[in-house]
Scaffold this active site. Structure first.
Site, PDB file in Angstrom:
ATOM      1  N   THR A   1       4.704   6.487 -54.820  1.00 20.87           N
ATOM      2  CA  THR A   1       3.821   6.406 -53.654  1.00 20.87           C
ATOM      3  C   THR A   1       3.629   4.974 -53.144  1.00 20.87           C
ATOM      4  OG1 THR A   1       1.999   6.433 -55.224  1.00 20.87           O
ATOM      5  CG2 THR A   1       2.450   8.464 -54.046  1.00 20.87           C
TER       6      THR A   1
ATOM      7  N   GLY B   1       0.277   3.853 -61.783  1.00 17.15           N
ATOM      8  CA  GLY B   1      -0.338   3.821 -63.108  1.00 17.15           C
ATOM      9  C   GLY B   1       0.498   2.983 -64.059  1.00 17.15           C
TER      10      GLY B   1
ATOM     11  N   GLU C   1       0.430  14.283 -58.124  1.00 20.81           N
ATOM     12  CA  GLU C   1       1.579  15.125 -58.473  1.00 20.81           C
ATOM     13  C   GLU C   1       1.692  16.303 -57.511  1.00 20.81           C
ATOM     14  OE1 GLU C   1       1.099  13.038 -61.095  1.00 20.81           O
ATOM     15  OE2 GLU C   1       2.195  13.766 -62.862  1.00 20.81           O
TER      16      GLU C   1
END
Lengths: 753, 753
Positions: free
Chosen positions: A188, A227, A489
């Site tokens: 993303t 992350g 997700e």
């Protein structure tokens, strides 16, 4: 009072501990059988128990109530301490599967990649994957921080890399053992989330040096929410536009090193920052990444389906289009499948807390002089709590089933699409279809269940009143940690739309062409079978929703009929308006109905199976069927608008269903404590004193509060910012005096002269 | 990139700023008129603007994005700094109302309580109350921390104290000016929340010393959740059982000092601790209190309605039963009324953020080469966002109306029940009825709207995708701060049940006895008018829900019909089962339907009023009517199950309503930016960069993230816990070697010898 004084066990006022004991003593159902049913089979059950026992007793991994009082920097560091510990379990778990604990070190052999040893496969990781799923339940941020590395980074390489690339990055370099390198998943961007095909980061091929240059062309192209990027990742799987000879080949995947593996210093051209404060999961170091002319070798492009070939300066791009499109599924699929399992586990935690509290807590007496009534004895309270308990039960079989389908389908895919040797087109065609069905099923179940569990946490928190708002009772942090599952997700709305469009297409094929794949579609899409559709549409399928054992499948089937009618209505609307976007609201509903149907079907099949239910006790089975009925009826009532609008039921039938609901609730209420005990969650897994096993809600809660908030050392009651308060309270009568007295009449009169 | 580089304004990729500008330029509606409509009238509008302007520019009161990054101790201290500042505004605001800024200091005069000066009344506090309500919108914990002192402690004294007690504690001692003393509200206990009558703390009268002794008899009797207790309160309003001569007179209220006002040290017999971590509102110092033989003078009992009289050793208790029962309402009522206003203000904030983001954000192109589509142009997105916007609009008139009713009713109550002089029984009977109606109305509106706004925040957060999960965009903290409103000051389910039971009773009286109070009930309960009931039941009221101006009231009336049918169904169920608890689910629904009806009615009446709407522009009025219709239709669709089950509409009519919904959405979509601009919330009030006025979503968001998360000083990318990571990644090949090599084959063979 305070710590030393306890609730008087003979106090006439409250009786929490005795209530739980009494309900347990009175129960006759078999908790062991139920737990085996919920954990799928005896082997999985035993493994789950063993791992949970290790987690709650491991001094590093266990979570205590101080979990709710940590600062972000503390959370980040403690999470890495836990990853560190998990990396050791990882080696241990692989050795356990392969039964190799002696002589040559198995991990060393795997990393050395000698020909004598079979490469790692999914079976080798099965214990650790279960461990990771369970640890996610006690500490979601830990689960995610490892999940991004193994699940996203790892699966991106598995799904898009050649066999050699997979072996190199994951096995030789040690990624799969959580050593050597640490990966993040740079998909993303600030400007693009769901629209992956629109990502802006570029990977331009340089024929001279046989390399790619990675660039972030614009602020909105900054990789965002990544992350592990802020602090841990040494490598990233980067989604970037492949540009060769000025031509844009669309978004492909590349392994891009970010940090020196020993010093963790950023490499040249890499800019990284911390995303900062989030709603939850503070222990995850989400970051942003910008690339400025970062050069990587051509070989770092993941090339299972698309290759850049440089033959003596003649550059070409070779793509396997069908497979290239499949590859998009692979990295996110594992996360979606896992979130359905998470839904079961998170749900079981909060259902246990709220149920025990509702049985232990008393409020309002039915008559003066009577003991106050247990919350769970109020019909409204039963209506709020017990369907949520039923939901948790219903998630379990479908979660296990989906997980199995995922692993078998992936294995088939790898067998039929090896990057060494020819592709087996026939079996690939079948596995592609299976994968597409799996995509629909996982999308619908992920979206529906993550939403339902959000609602469950919120509703159950409210049933615990003020004590539910205390962070120590797990709901607040649990909700904040949970709800991101509805977004990441695959955003739930987008997933629901995509799933529904596939279902609608299948429906159209079945109705207009009688097309229905009996082998591949008869399980998840049984309601699309042509004869079922025509009997549903003609209204010849009647439901009495009785308790007769032979008619139990009706509770599933009725949702199939509702789906058919909903699909037919949507089909008609689209034909009328020629605009599928306008029916989006109904499309989301199709996905929800499909998920409910799948959950009921999986539960029905498991519980009625002579071999797979593991439930032989009659009374126990009876209660499990009651949960099944409750779930079906509760959601019929919840969606009674659609059931009536599309004429599955008329208003009298709906009223009867509401009646029946009210008769099932007290049956389940009787066994609600054993039904939550059957999840076998130790207190260390719940981490919420009002939900601990012994039911001593007031003492447990008070002691946790006191442990985390000892009386201030510099005098109880005097706050550190004392002077701000006492200065305010003690300020003089006169505001004017505090300004120097210039507003006094005498002064003002002088000033006006 | 990073801070210096901005999104290229000529980039073909995204166009956020231009989109917002374009939509504003194209709009013809009058934002000023709308804002006046929303803020009730020009005077209130101007005051609101003035105060908001002060708040966002006050260096102490303004909130910045660092709000989202603070530790609990920091929040606690900063909140007190803000209270300090608010205490000065308080004096200023009272002087403004009384227009007295010169000569003798007004506050001093009031505190000295000379006979020459009129005591404080609600009007004097009107500016400050507005300020407090607005500051609650930017910093809920500050609002609460002051609200507990003024609203709960203050209103408990106002509602239960004699005129002298009110004047002493609130005026002379300075509590109303936030000086002298600081109060908390010690009602709930660890063991009792909703069941106030069951509280266990005791106040035993000692005839010898003419005092009370306050005790906490049991752990469960610890005062719990007491806002302000942990660190700030010098005094508490304590709910305790009055025991005189061994007889228990039930729960009454007492002023109990907790801390030395100058040193803030705890007084003898008082034990206090911090409740610790909460889901939100971390800046509130909620605490627990235990009393051990704490002695207070008899005169500290609040004695407006119940007095302990000691005449030369002859002790008696005198109670005014009717008024004593009313007193229970008073302390919590203000909070409930304010929460309806909060619902409007909180809702407006999140509706603004999500709407601007949805217009500025693009995702997916409809065709290759096309610019990506604005989120707000997707019908599903409109369906998710715009009804929430309509909800916010619909809350406003009912919130203002409820607030007015509250103040006028309270004034009437004080006039008719003065503790000096005789009670006016006739007017008291009327005001008692009004108060009961106000209780029903506020309970239903509080419960319904706090629930709806919880859903609004959650739904709108999801519409912002991942960026909604960033703390800096306000949703996460906003939700966590908000949801306690569903639990405190009356749990929403309990409030809904109580309201519904009153409505059901009124319904029964109207149906069976034709009893209907035309003066008092015709506003909020117009649907209970006997002729309305009979035409609703006979089905003679038909609705075409057209756009004809003369038929607009239908959108309200249809809810009246639905209510009547629901009430009739519930009445029948109760007659059949003789068990009102079993229909609780429907009772909650009655309260929700009632609130929706009230909101529509208040909105209709205001907008159609020639004098009160302040909207003269035709196009503007048209859009405001569209919001009204959308709200009504959206909730009919949402509750289509009940509308069909009780035969307000059949399935074809529901389908038409769904069609109509889809035609209204695009009308409102056109004006959605002006409609949110009309809330006139400055960026400083939103505190969410993706919602700032200029629509420069990516730059604004990135800059806030960067401001709060500067690159680490000791080398970018190298985390403080570096050694934990590098140690893990760099660990040797062999696990066995790390254990000393004792598992080697050669060693093992030796060991087996």
């Amino acid at each position: 009072m305070t710590k030393t004084q306890e609730l008087n066990p003979n106090s006439p006022v409250f009786d929490p501990v005795k209530f739980l004991k009494r309900e347990r003593d009175a129960s006759t159902i078999k908790k062991d059988e139920i737990n085996t049913f919920l954990e799928s089979n005896p082997e999985k059950r035993d493994l789950t128990h063993l791992i949970i026992d290790q987690i709650v007793n491991d001094p590093v991994l266990k979570s205590d109530s101080d979990y709710y009082d940590r600062s972000r920097p503390e959370e980040r560091e403690i999470t890495v301490r836990k990853i560190n510990k998990m990396s050791l379990y990882m080696e241990h778990d692989i050795k356990t599967v392969r039964k190799q604990f002696r002589d040559k070190d198995l991990i060393q052999e795997l990393q050395e990649n000698s020909n004598s040893i079979r490469p790692l496969n999914n079976k080798d990781l099965s214990i650790f994957n279960t461990r990771l799923s369970l640890v996610h339940n006690i500490d979601p941020q830990l689960g995610t921080r490892i999940g991004v590395h193994l699940g996203l980074f790892g699966n991106c390489i598995k799904g898009n890399g050649t066999d050699e690339q997979i072996k190199y990055w994951l096995q030789e370099r040690g990624a799969l053992f959580i050593k050597g390198i640490y990966g993040c998943f740079a998909m993303t961007e600030l400007g693009h989330g769901s629209n992956v095909a629109g990502l802006q980061t570029t990977a331009v091929y340089n024929p001279d040096t046989d390399t790619f240059t990675i660039n972030t062309p614009d602020l909105a192209a900054s990789k965002w929410w990544i992350g592990g990027a802020a602090h841990s990742a040494t490598h990233s799987a980067v989604y970037a536009r492949l540009v060769v000879n000025g031509k844009d080949y669309g978004v492909k995947t590349f392994v891009v090193p970010l940090r020196d593996v020993s010093t963790l210093q950023l490499l040249p051209g890499i800019a990284i920052g911390d995303i900062g404060a989030k709603m939850g999961r503070h222990g995850i170091d989400n970051g942003w990444i910008q690339f400025r002319n970062v050069v990587i070798p051509r070989e770092f492009m993941l090339s299972r389906f698309t290759k850049v070939i440089n033959e003596n300066g003649k550059v070409s791009v070779k793509t396997e289009p069908l497979l290239d499109s499949i590859s998009g599924y692979s990295a996110l699929l594992s996360g979606r499948v896992n979130m359905v399992m998470d839904s079961y586990r998170f749900g079981s935690k909060f259902a246990t807390i709220a149920t025990r509290y509702a049985v232990a807590r008393q409020q309002f007496a039915s008559a003066p002089g009577q003991p106050e009534t247990q919350l769970m004895d109020y019909p409204l309270h039963q209506f709020r709590v017990l369907p949520q308990l039923a939901l948790v039960y219903l998630v379990s079989p479908s979660a296990h089933k989906l997980m199995n389908t995922y692993y078998t389908t992936l294995d088939e895919l790898y067998q039929s699409s090896s990057s060494n040797g020819p592709v087996d087109k026939a079996s690939l065609a079948i596995v592609t279809k299976k994968l597409k069905n799996l995509f629909v099923e996982s999308a619908s179940l992920k979206a529906t269940n993550t939403w339902l569990i959000s609602d469950l946490i919120d509703e159950l928190r409210q049933t615990c009143g003020g004590h539910g708002y205390s962070q120590y009772n797990a709901f607040g942090r649990g909700y904040d940690d949970w709800v991101v599952q509805c977004t990441w997700e695959g955003d739930n709305n987008i997933l629901s739309l995509t799933a529904a469009k596939s279902i609608l297409k299948k429906f159209g094929d079945s109705v207009s062409k009688g097309k229905f794949d009996k082998v591949l579609d008869s399980d998840a899409f049984s309601y699309l079978e042509p004869s079922f559709i025509s009997s549903a549409m003609s209204g010849s399928t009647k439901f009495d929703l009785s308790d007769e054992p032979s008619k139990l499948y009706q509770y599933t089937e009725v949702w199939g009929v509702a789906l058919v009618k909903l699909l037919a209505h949507v089909g008609k609307l689209i034909r009328q308006t020629k605009n599928i976007d306008n029916v989006s609201k109904f499309l989301v509903l199709i996905s929800k109905f499909h998920a409910i149907h799948s959950m009921l079907k999986a539960y029905y099949e498991k519980l009625s199976s002579p071999t797979d239910s593991y439930v032989s006790d009659k009374a126990t089975k009876e209660v499990l069927w009651s949960l099944y009925k409750l779930f079906s009826l509760y959601f019929i009532d919840k969606f009674s608008g659609e059931f009536q609008q599309f004429k599955t039921f008329n208003s009298d039938q709906i009223a009867k269903i509401q009646d029946k609901l009210l008769t099932i609730l007290p049956e389940i209420r009787k066994e609600c404590i054993p039904l939550t005990d059957s999840f076998e969650l130790p207190d260390g897994m719940l981490n919420a004193p009002i939900g601990y096993f012994d039911g001593d809600i007031y003492n447990n809660y008070f002691n946790e509060v006191l442990k985390n908030n000892p009386i201030e050392a510099d005098g109880p009651g005097k706050p550190p910012y004392h002077s701000l308060l006492s200065g305010m309270l003690g300020r003089g009568y006169e505001f004017d005096a505090r300004l120097g007295g210039a507003a006094k009449a005498e002064v003002l009169s002088r000033l006006s002269k």
